[in-house]
Design a protein around this motif. Structure first.
Motif, PDB file in Angstrom:
ATOM      1  N   SER A   1      45.298 -17.645  18.714  1.00  0.00           N
ATOM      2  CA  SER A   1      45.966 -17.791  17.415  1.00  0.00           C
ATOM      3  C   SER A   1      45.750 -19.188  16.847  1.00  0.00           C
ATOM      4  CB  SER A   1      47.469 -17.508  17.553  1.00  0.00           C
ATOM      5  OG  SER A   1      47.691 -16.168  17.958  1.00  0.00           O
ATOM      6  N   ARG A   2      45.824 -20.194  17.713  1.00  0.00           N
ATOM      7  CA  ARG A   2      45.593 -21.573  17.254  1.00  0.00           C
ATOM      8  C   ARG A   2      44.159 -21.744  16.770  1.00  0.00           C
ATOM      9  NH1 ARG A   2      47.268 -25.864  21.631  1.00  0.00           N
ATOM     10  NH2 ARG A   2      46.400 -27.209  20.007  1.00  0.00           N
ATOM     11  N   ALA A   3      43.212 -21.222  17.535  1.00  0.00           N
ATOM     12  CA  ALA A   3      41.812 -21.343  17.136  1.00  0.00           C
ATOM     13  C   ALA A   3      41.566 -20.638  15.800  1.00  0.00           C
ATOM     14  CB  ALA A   3      40.909 -20.755  18.217  1.00  0.00           C
ATOM     15  N   TYR A   4      42.205 -19.498  15.611  1.00  0.00           N
ATOM     16  CA  TYR A   4      42.055 -18.755  14.361  1.00  0.00           C
ATOM     17  C   TYR A   4      42.600 -19.556  13.180  1.00  0.00           C
ATOM     18  CZ  TYR A   4      42.747 -15.052  10.904  1.00  0.00           C
ATOM     19  OH  TYR A   4      42.735 -14.302   9.749  1.00  0.00           O
ATOM     20  N   VAL A   5      43.752 -20.184  13.374  1.00  0.00           N
ATOM     21  CA  VAL A   5      44.343 -21.003  12.311  1.00  0.00           C
ATOM     22  C   VAL A   5      43.442 -22.192  11.996  1.00  0.00           C
ATOM     23  CG1 VAL A   5      46.272 -22.530  11.748  1.00  0.00           C
ATOM     24  CG2 VAL A   5      46.715 -20.303  12.768  1.00  0.00           C
ATOM     25  N   TYR A   6      42.890 -22.826  13.032  1.00  0.00           N
ATOM     26  CA  TYR A   6      42.005 -23.974  12.817  1.00  0.00           C
ATOM     27  C   TYR A   6      40.759 -23.560  12.039  1.00  0.00           C
ATOM     28  CZ  TYR A   6      44.782 -26.551  16.268  1.00  0.00           C
ATOM     29  OH  TYR A   6      45.801 -27.178  16.946  1.00  0.00           O
TER      30      TYR A   6
ATOM     31  N   GLU B   1      37.840 -31.035   3.623  1.00  0.00           N
ATOM     32  CA  GLU B   1      37.182 -31.781   4.693  1.00  0.00           C
ATOM     33  C   GLU B   1      37.101 -30.938   5.964  1.00  0.00           C
ATOM     34  OE1 GLU B   1      39.415 -35.377   5.100  1.00  0.00           O
ATOM     35  OE2 GLU B   1      38.525 -36.300   3.327  1.00  0.00           O
ATOM     36  N   GLY B   2      36.891 -29.654   5.775  1.00  0.00           N
ATOM     37  CA  GLY B   2      36.899 -28.734   6.913  1.00  0.00           C
ATOM     38  C   GLY B   2      35.673 -28.864   7.793  1.00  0.00           C
ATOM     39  N   PHE B   3      35.908 -29.198   9.040  1.00  0.00           N
ATOM     40  CA  PHE B   3      34.836 -29.255  10.047  1.00  0.00           C
ATOM     41  C   PHE B   3      35.506 -29.065  11.402  1.00  0.00           C
ATOM     42  CE2 PHE B   3      30.571 -31.526  11.088  1.00  0.00           C
ATOM     43  CZ  PHE B   3      30.343 -30.635  12.115  1.00  0.00           C
ATOM     44  N   VAL B   4      35.286 -27.904  12.009  1.00  0.00           N
ATOM     45  CA  VAL B   4      35.953 -27.549  13.261  1.00  0.00           C
ATOM     46  C   VAL B   4      34.905 -27.162  14.298  1.00  0.00           C
ATOM     47  CG1 VAL B   4      37.479 -25.866  14.385  1.00  0.00           C
ATOM     48  CG2 VAL B   4      38.092 -26.808  12.164  1.00  0.00           C
ATOM     49  N   VAL B   5      35.123 -27.603  15.530  1.00  0.00           N
ATOM     50  CA  VAL B   5      34.272 -27.232  16.657  1.00  0.00           C
ATOM     51  C   VAL B   5      35.127 -26.457  17.654  1.00  0.00           C
ATOM     52  CG1 VAL B   5      32.880 -28.046  18.599  1.00  0.00           C
ATOM     53  CG2 VAL B   5      32.724 -29.200  16.371  1.00  0.00           C
TER      54      VAL B   5
ATOM     55  N   VAL C   1      32.227 -26.667   7.664  1.00  0.00           N
ATOM     56  CA  VAL C   1      31.455 -26.234   8.823  1.00  0.00           C
ATOM     57  C   VAL C   1      32.371 -25.774   9.951  1.00  0.00           C
ATOM     58  CG1 VAL C   1      29.793 -26.933  10.600  1.00  0.00           C
ATOM     59  CG2 VAL C   1      29.558 -27.811   8.267  1.00  0.00           C
ATOM     60  N   ILE C   2      31.988 -24.651  10.581  1.00  0.00           N
ATOM     61  CA  ILE C   2      32.624 -24.184  11.813  1.00  0.00           C
ATOM     62  C   ILE C   2      31.515 -23.981  12.843  1.00  0.00           C
ATOM     63  CG2 ILE C   2      33.980 -22.372  12.936  1.00  0.00           C
ATOM     64  CD1 ILE C   2      35.200 -21.717  10.216  1.00  0.00           C
TER      65      ILE C   2
ATOM     66  N   LYS D   1      37.024 -32.591  12.180  1.00  0.00           N
ATOM     67  CA  LYS D   1      38.469 -32.721  11.996  1.00  0.00           C
ATOM     68  C   LYS D   1      39.229 -32.249  13.221  1.00  0.00           C
ATOM     69  CE  LYS D   1      42.027 -31.863   8.502  1.00  0.00           C
ATOM     70  NZ  LYS D   1      42.309 -31.252   7.181  1.00  0.00           N
ATOM     71  N   LEU D   2      38.749 -31.169  13.860  1.00  0.00           N
ATOM     72  CA  LEU D   2      39.451 -30.610  15.013  1.00  0.00           C
ATOM     73  C   LEU D   2      38.455 -30.111  16.057  1.00  0.00           C
ATOM     74  CD1 LEU D   2      42.179 -28.479  13.195  1.00  0.00           C
ATOM     75  CD2 LEU D   2      42.647 -30.432  14.672  1.00  0.00           C
TER      76      LEU D   2
END
Length: 345
Positions: free
Chosen positions: A29-34, A43-47, A158-159, A181-182
Motif C-alpha cells: 500500500s505504501r509503495a502504491y501511494v508513493y 517533482e515526482g521521481f520514485v525508485v 519518473v518511476i 524523492k523517495l
C-alpha cells in the motif's frame, strides 16, 4: 485443471502478474501511494526495489490501470538496451516517429516533445520496469531528462522499479540519487500476511468452502518462500495439484517435502524448518497402474509426483471419453449426453 474440483472459477496461484489479484499488504500500500504521488507531483521521481517475485510489476500494473486524468504515460518494460535505444523507445512510446536515429537528434525530438506537453499542461510520466538492467549511461540519460525544467518544474516524472541492485546503481550516481524523492524496498510478507495472502487469492478465485491450508501448512509455506508472493504461489499451486491428483479435498503438508526441491530449486532434505512436517495422511486413492514413489519419508522427487498426477488425470479422461462415445451412439440429442462426473472437468 483443478478449478472445478475445488469450486473455483479462476486460477488462484498463477505466477504471472495479475493486478486484480494483488494483496495490498501495508508495504504494498505504501509503495502504491508513493508511485501514485510520483505521477501527480511536479517533482515526482520514485525508485521501488524488491526481490524477484515480490510484486513490483503487479503494483505497476495496478497503478497504470487506476490512472485517471490528463497525462501521458510512457511505460517501458524491456531494458536490455544499448546507449541510444532508450531514447528510441521513449519516442516510440510517445507516438513520435524517429527522424534520425542518432542520439543527439533523438534528444532534440524528446526535448521538443516535453516542452510541447508542458505548454499544454499535460504531465509526462516515464515508468521503467526491470530497471536494474539499465546501464550507467541509461541512468545518466534519465537524470538529464528529469533535469529539464519547465514553467511548473521538471518536465518528466519518473518511476523506476527493479531488483535490489537498482538502488545501488542509482546511489552510485549522486546527481541522479539526489533527484530521487523517495526510495522504497519491498520485503517478503510476514507469516500473518502470508496467511491472509493465500486466503485472499482463494477468495477472489471463488473458493467459499472450508479453509484449505491449515496454520501449520501456511507456516511451512512462509518458511520456504520467505514471504515472496511468487514463491508462495508456486508452492500453493503444487500442493493443490497433488491433492487434485489423489482425489482428496484437503491439502496435506507432507506434499511440500515432495515438491519443494523442483519448485524452489533446493535440496529437499536441506534447509531449515522451524515447523516440522507432520506424518503424511493416507488419502483415498483412485485406480492406477502407476507405481508408488519409493520412500515418501525420504527425498521424494517432485517430477515423479507430477508424472503420477498427470497419468491419473489421463486415466480419468480415458474413462470419460469412451463413456461419452457410448452415450453419443445411443442419443442423437446433445441434451441427453451424460455429464462428466462431479469434481472433474
Amino acid at each position: 485443471m483443478y478449478l472445478e474440483f475445488f469450486g473455483l472459477h479462476r486460477h488462484p496461484f498463477r505466477i504471472t502478474p495479475e493486478d486484480d489479484f494483488i494483496y495490498m499488504s501495508q508495504q504494498h500500500s505504501r509503495a502504491y501511494v508513493y508511485m501514485s504521488s510520483a505521477i501527480w507531483s511536479s517533482e515526482g521521481f520514485v525508485v521501488i526495489s524488491g526481490e524477484i517475485g515480490s510484486g513490483k510489476t503487479t503494483l505497476l500494473k495496478k497503478t497504470i490501470r487506476n490512472l485517471e486524468g490528463d497525462l501521458k504515460l510512457l511505460n517501458i518494460s524491456y531494458t536490455n538496451l544499448e546507449s541510444k535505444d532508450l531514447f528510441g523507445l521513449i519516442l516510440r512510446k510517445a507516438g513520435i516517429k524517429v527522424e534520425d536515429d542518432s542520439k543527439v537528434a533523438m534528444l532534440f525530438q524528446i526535448t521538443d516533445y516535453l516542452e510541447r506537453m508542458a505548454s499544454e499542461g499535460t504531465p509526462v510520466v516515464l515508468t521503467i520496469d526491470e530497471a536494474q538492467n539499465l546501464t550507467r549511461e541509461n541512468l545518466e540519460d534519465i537524470r538529464m531528462l528529469t533535469g529539464m525544467e519547465s514553467m511548473g518544474g521538471p518536465s518528466m516524472r519518473v518511476i523506476l522499479l527493479g531488483q535490489p541492485e537498482l538502488k545501488q546503481s542509482v546511489a552510485a550516481i549522486p546527481q541522479l540519487s539526489q533527484r530521487v524523492k523517495l526510495f522504497f524496498h519491498l520485503e517478503g510478507l510476514t507469516a500473518a500476511e502470508t496467511a491472509e495472502y493465500i486466503d485472499y487469492r482463494l477468495l477472489v478465485s471463488g473458493h467459499g468452502g472450508n479453509k484449505l491450508f491449515d496454520d501449520e501448512t501456511v507456516r511451512e509455506i512462509h518458511n520456504l518462500s520467505k514471504g515472496i508472493p511468487r514463491l508462495i504461489n508456486k508452492l500453493c499451486d503444487g500442493m493443490m495439484m497433488c491433492a487434485y491428483s489423489e482425489d482428496r479435498p484437503f491439502i496435506d503438508p507432507f506434499d511440500l517435502k515432495g515438491i519443494r526441491k523442483d519448485l524452489l530449486g533446493e535440496d529437499a532434505t536441506g534447509g531449515s524448518h522451524k515447523t516440522p512436517l507432520r506424518k503424511r495422511k493416507e488419502p483415498p486413492r483412485v485406480g492406477s497402474n502407476v507405481s508408488e514413489a519409493a520412500d515418501w519419508s525420504g527425498s521424494s522427487k517432485a517430477l515423479l509426483r507430477i508424472a503420477e498426477a498427470l497419468e491419473r488425470i489421463d486415466q480419468r479422461l480415458s474413462q470419460i471419453v469412451p463413456e461419452e462415445k457410448h452415450h453419443n451412439n445411443h442419443h442423437s440429442s446433445g441434451d441427453n449426453v451424460k455429464p462428466l462426473s462431479p469434481g472433474r472437468k
